[in-house]
Write a protein that holds these residues in place. Structure first.
Motif, short mmCIF file in Angstrom:
data_model
loop_
_atom_site.label_atom_id
_atom_site.label_comp_id
_atom_site.label_asym_id
_atom_site.label_seq_id
_atom_site.Cartn_x
_atom_site.Cartn_y
_atom_site.Cartn_z
N ASP A 85 22.99 17.65 -6.25
CA ASP A 85 23.35 18.39 -5.05
C ASP A 85 24.75 18.99 -5.17
O ASP A 85 25.42 18.86 -6.20
N SER A 86 25.19 19.62 -4.10
CA SER A 86 26.45 20.36 -4.15
C SER A 86 27.66 19.44 -4.36
O SER A 86 28.66 19.87 -4.94
N ASP A 87 27.59 18.20 -3.90
CA ASP A 87 28.72 17.28 -4.12
C ASP A 87 28.98 17.11 -5.61
O ASP A 87 30.13 17.08 -6.06
N HIS A 88 27.90 16.99 -6.39
CA HIS A 88 28.03 16.85 -7.84
C HIS A 88 28.69 18.09 -8.44
O HIS A 88 29.64 17.99 -9.22
N TYR A 89 28.19 19.27 -8.06
CA TYR A 89 28.70 20.50 -8.65
C TYR A 89 30.14 20.80 -8.22
O TYR A 89 30.96 21.25 -9.03
#
Length: 880
Positions: A85-89
């Motif tokens: 998800d965006s937290d990872h990216y």
């Protein structure tokens, strides 16, 4: 009025700030290109995971962060965009920028190298994690005042403190999981090292040879950029300087080395490129390489556009596809290759043909496609690798100090390994939980640094489910025990349908309870899927599993275009993204079935999804177009001729392939399975088959045989398995007299007399804890009985220094008649006898005859040495 003015000024300020904000992508045209690619991907795909991916743009992002996210979203693989998800990216982007700003070399890295080889979070086929963050904080102060090349070497030393080599299955653990395990295969070591280098802002990439031509297996290592130049090094295997390593000589005989990066990267040698990735050809960096042109024509010599051309090498007794390319309007494609022999296979629609080529002897090869030939026939081919080159001279400067440092780093890692759960603690845990003590200890032992998660899982399972703890853990892979989280294991225990007696307990554990389907990232998919469908859906799937297939075909777009790295989307990602590759669709079908309580699996041999009903496994094709026969079946009997079927092994001397979609695809029977262990009657689907046998010679040449045959419905056929034999006699390579006075590790003298070596003696000079030595020792394990039957003594010679302490005899299965000696002078004597340098090319194996003649020698990294040695030993015994 005042508030209105303040508002206007605020807006102007924001606009000015935005206009002056520093861009991550410096070139305006490149920035526009990436933004357009992002918008196209967003509108076509990412909207399906709006909440998980796109909501990041509602946050307070800097200009650089926004551009970094757009680059990753535009070019990452479909499975990564489904699984993370965006937290990872956002974390990846922020820490890449942080590294660039922290270290002095950050501003020296070109914008393109930063995007492709620092910012990019994926190094290989690993499960990704937050290693970039952890490693940045651990290494920052350690390397802050170093120059760039020194820092890269220091990062590799840090990696060696954490991890050393061990063989394992093909799934690649995440970097932090590899650190937790303290061991990894070369793919995992290189992923860790690339990730660590990128974490500190040093451009890095995994370099990979898909298969060797002079021996079986493959290898991966690392390249990094420093001060205007790319260098290479062995991952988690630091040398005294760059561009050194035990793998240097094998790479000088490589036929292809490559790397892959997301997006468009401008380079002189590009193998292939799509709108999502670039595959770079690095072969000429390591060996003599040349462009080979392939022209595909029809029966009247007209060029065929968009024909698929595959470059196949024989490795592990199968025809392995290095790379497939498409022909242009002139019917031509080209590939830069190292020297050696290979097969060029071309196909289009229902036509195919192939040719053997020797790269050194051809510039252009023409292949004519006229139709297909499935007639029963046999073709013999000799495949000759490039000649072994004179070894490069290796600088000895700094080697002594480096060995001392490596020993210290080993001690750091060993101290960590001593924190793993002990046998007593494991047996106490088993007693507390009322579980079998031996099985619990074996499970905990295999889990290594992941023992806390395995313990937590065992302890949290409700009492009414405790009988299924060990069956679940015994059905996941050994690597799963080393990196699976307690939460995921527990979720499957709690959300799997209860055992209802409609199948055996073993089938329930393997095909319903089991969280592992294939090589995907483990996930708690059952808990997720149960919430997405009404109960009547699960009842319908339980009654008729094809309802799951229907749902997938109606709701999931199956595409081959966007997953350019072979990593699967997890079931939750498939459901959310509504798009996946064919392999992930098969995995999703199995996940739906298991969640409903239906026994399901991916068939190991065919790769098809299957469910079981009425005690029969049923194939599910999920809309795939399969050429050839579907349904029905026949059988074959594999008949050994002129060989001992106990010495003929799958993926060693023979493989079986079925023609699917224009190419022969290897059936995935158990690796190293003896021909004698195959059933007398082997049931197969109808179709066209290829039995491929290969016997590798000591110089790497392969004597191969291709036996083509059709198999029709209800047909039974005898298929002969025969190996082409090398008739060359053994020759003396030099005279060698065994030294007197060898010491064993305990300080006592190794006793020898003239009768000790009446059957000859095998000398094995080892470099403990190095990957080539570990390969050889692992090969010996599977051949112990054959060696023991010949009663040939083995003397394993260790260096007389700190490295000898790394060799633990009880960790290896050695031939029964084995001794351990410590000696630094024997290699010098062997070098004198043979007239060649050996000390930088360990391990060295030599067979010395009873009359003191060296009749076999192997040096350096060579997969298959154990089998080669066995063949020579048998020939020696027959002729003595």
């Amino acid at each position: 009025m005042i508030r209105k003015v303040e508002l206007i000024l605020g807006i102007i300020g924001v606009l000015l700030l935005t206009a002056c904000a520093e861009h991550l992508v410096k070139d305006k045209g490149r920035r526009a290109e990436i933004h357009a690619a992002f918008e196209q991907r967003r509108d076509a795909l990412l909207m399906n995971r709006q909440q998980q991916l796109l909501n990041v743009f509602d946050a307070d992002l800097t200009q650089q962060e926004r551009e970094g996210i757009e680059f990753l979203y535009a070019y990452e693989t479909l499975s990564d965009l489904s699984n993370y998800d965006s937290d990872h990216y956002l974390q990846q982007v922020r820490y890449a920028i942080k590294a660039m700003e922290t270290f002095s070399w950050g501003k020296t890295v070109s914008n393109e190298d930063f995007l492709h080889f620092v910012l990019a979070p994926r190094a290989g086929t690993e499960n990704m994690d937050s290693a970039r963050v952890v490693i940045f904080h651990e290494l920052k102060d350690r390397i802050l005042n170093m120059d760039m090349k020194e820092a890269a070497l220091e990062v590799n030393h840090w990696c060696h403190e954490k991890v050393t080599y061990t063989g394992s299955d093909g799934r690649t653990s995440a970097p932090l999981a590899t650190i937790k395990n303290a061991k990894g295969r070369c793919g995992e070591e290189s992923v860790l090292t690339v990730t660590a280098l990128r974490a500190v802002g040093i451009p890095a990439r995994q370099i990979y040879t898909p298969r060797w031509v002079h021996q079986d297996d493959n290898h991966a290592w690392v390249e990094f950029w420093a001060d205007g130049k790319w260098y290479f090094m062995g991952a988690c295997e630091p040398e005294a300087d760059v561009n050194q390593g035990w793998f240097v000589e094998p790479t000088r005989r490589a036929i292809l080395t490559n790397t892959i990066t997301p997006g468009h990267y401008a380079a002189s040698d590009v193998i292939d490129q799509s709108k999502y990735f670039t595959r770079l050809n690095q072969t000429s960096n390591y060996t003599t390489a040349k462009d080979v042109y392939v022209r595909i024509v029809d029966h009247v010599n007209n060029a065929i556009e968009d024909a698929e051309v595959s470059f196949l090498v024989c490795n592990y007794a199968e025809l392995f596809n290095l790379v497939s390319l498409k022909t242009n309007a002139e019917g031509i494609c080209k590939l830069k290759l190292g020297l050696g022999d290979l097969l060029v296979w071309s196909r289009k629609e229902d036509m195919f043909n192939f040719k053997k080529i020797s790269v050194a002897d051809v510039d252009t090869v023409q292949i004519t496609l006229e139709g297909n030939n499935f007639s029963e026939r046999i073709m013999d081919m000799d495949l000759v690798p490039p000649v072994k080159k004179v070894p490069l001279q290796v600088s000895e400067e700094g080697k002594k100090e480096n060995k001392v440092r490596l020993a210290y780093e080993d001690s750091i890692r060993h101290a960590y390994e001593r924190t793993f759960m002990s046998k007593k603690e494991a047996m106490d845990l088993a007693s507390k939980l009322g579980l079998d003590t031996t099985q619990v200890w074996q499970t905990i032992k295999k889990s290594r640094g992941n023992w806390r998660d395995i313990q937590e899982f065992m302890e949290k399972v409700p009492i009414e489910r405790k009988t299924w703890i060990l069956p679940l853990l015994q059905n996941v892979s050994e690597k799963d025990l080393r990196d699976a989280s307690a939460g995921i294991l527990l979720s499957h225990m709690l959300h799997s349908p209860e055992f209802d007696g409609q199948c055996t307990e073993d089938e329930y554990a393997r095909y319903i309870l089991n969280p592992r389907v294939e090589r995907e990232k483990l996930s708690a998919y059952k808990a997720f899927l149960q919430k997405q469908f009404r109960q009547d859906f699960w009842g319908a799937v339980l009654e008729n599993p094809l309802m799951a297939e229907d749902w997938i075909l109606q709701n999931i777009n199956i595409t081959k275009d966007e997953n350019y790295i072979p990593v699967a989307s997890v079931p939750q990602g498939v459901f959310e993204m509504k798009t996946c590759d064919p392999g992930s669709a098969r995995l999703f079908f199995v996940a739906l079935c298991r969640t409903a309580g239906v026994r399901a699996r991916i068939h190991k041999v065919t790769g098809l999804a299957q469910y079981k009903t009425n005690e029969a496994w049923v194939n599910v094709f999920l809309g795939e177009k399969m050429t050839g026969d579907k349904g029905g079946g026949g059988s074959i009997h594999l008949l050994a001729r002129g060989i001992d079927n106990r010495d003929c092994r799958y993926f060693k001397q023979f493989t079986l392939s079925r023609f699917i979609n224009g190419r022969y695809e290897t059936l995935d029977f158990e690796f190293n399975k003896k021909l004698s262990d195959f059933p007398d009657t082997l049931t197969l689907e109808t179709g066209n088959y290829l039995l491929y046998t290969a016997e590798r010679q000591n110089d790497g040449t392969l004597l191969t045989r291709m036996s083509f045959f059709p198999l029709r419905n209800d047909e039974h056929k005898t298929v002969v398995v025969s190996l082409r034999q090398d008739e060359q006699p053994l020759e003396s390579l030099g005279s060698f007299y065994l030294p007197d006075g060898w010491l064993q590790p305990d300080g006592t003298k190794l006793f020898m007399n003239e009768n000790s070596f009446k059957n000859g003696v095998v000398l094995a000079c080892l470099d403990p804890d190095k990957e080539p030595t570990k390969h050889v020792l692992k090969e010996f394990e599977g051949l112990i009985q054959s060696y023991d039957a010949l009663n040939v003594p083995f003397i394993f010679v260790l260096p007389n220094d700190e490295r000898a302490k790394l060799f633990k005899r009880d960790e290896h299965k050695l031939p029964e008649n084995s001794s351990i000696a410590m000696d630094d002078g024997m290699l010098n004597e062997l070098e004198s006898a043979l007239g060649r340098e050996l000390k930088n090319h360990l391990p060295v194996l030599a067979l010395v005859s009873a009359n003191n003649e060296i009749v076999y020698l192997s040096s350096g990294y060579k997969i298959g040495t154990g089998d080669q040695l066995l063949k020579v030993l048998k020939k020696y015994h027959e002729n003595k």
